[in-house]
Design an enzyme around this catalytic site. Structure first.
Site, mmCIF file in Angstrom:
data_model
loop_
_atom_site.group_PDB
_atom_site.id
_atom_site.type_symbol
_atom_site.label_atom_id
_atom_site.label_comp_id
_atom_site.label_asym_id
_atom_site.label_seq_id
_atom_site.Cartn_x
_atom_site.Cartn_y
_atom_site.Cartn_z
ATOM 1 C CB CYS A 177 -1.058 -0.166 1.327
ATOM 2 S SG CYS A 177 -1.917 1.658 1.352
ATOM 3 C CB ILE A 178 1.324 3.852 -2.479
ATOM 4 C CG1 ILE A 178 2.601 5.243 -2.717
ATOM 5 C CG2 ILE A 178 -0.124 4.733 -3.239
ATOM 6 C CD1 ILE A 178 2.388 5.743 -4.690
#
Length: 131
Positions: free
Chosen positions: A77-78
């Site tokens: 997840c960025i």
């Protein structure tokens, strides 16, 4: 059966080890993993800067080996990664940081990837995040 796996806890946690063992067992049993999604503190399992003690199991290295050996889709997840300093080369340059600690086989992407994986899998199995 098709599984989507989500890991929310850091590499030194029991949940992270269970997620790895579950993934190995699922693949050994002939099941498919449509995506591994690393979220919250789980993003640290993808960092190249995690160093395990000499007498400890190197979980990040084990994840990398599993992903590469089986050609798995491994998404970090960025937003969670950026907050925790887990950056690929592009993000390190964008934010003026001295170096990246995330590379292949990991991909930075958004939370929508978890939703998509859950929709295409028969089961979404989550590990950790129960604080």
């Amino acid at each position: 059966m098709k599984f989507a796996i989500a890991l929310f806890d850091p590499p030194h946690s029991p949940a992270a080890r269970r997620a790895l063992r579950f993934s190995e067992a699922a693949l050994a049993g002939g099941h498919e993993i449509v995506r591994l999604f690393f979220y919250q503190d789980g993003v640290h399992s993808a960092s190249a800067n995690v160093v395990s003690g000499q007498d400890e199991f190197d979980l990040p290295a084990a994840w990398r080996e599993l992903v590469e050996r089986n050609g798995l889709d491994a998404v970090v997840c960025i937003a969670a990664a950026l907050r925790r300093g887990v950056l690929n080369a592009e993000e390190a340059e964008r934010y003026g940081r001295p170096g990246a600690n995330l590379g292949a086989p990991w991909e930075l992407s958004g939370l929508g990837q978890l939703h998509e994986a859950a929709q295409s899998a028969d089961r979404l199995v989550c590990f950790g995040g129960d604080r």
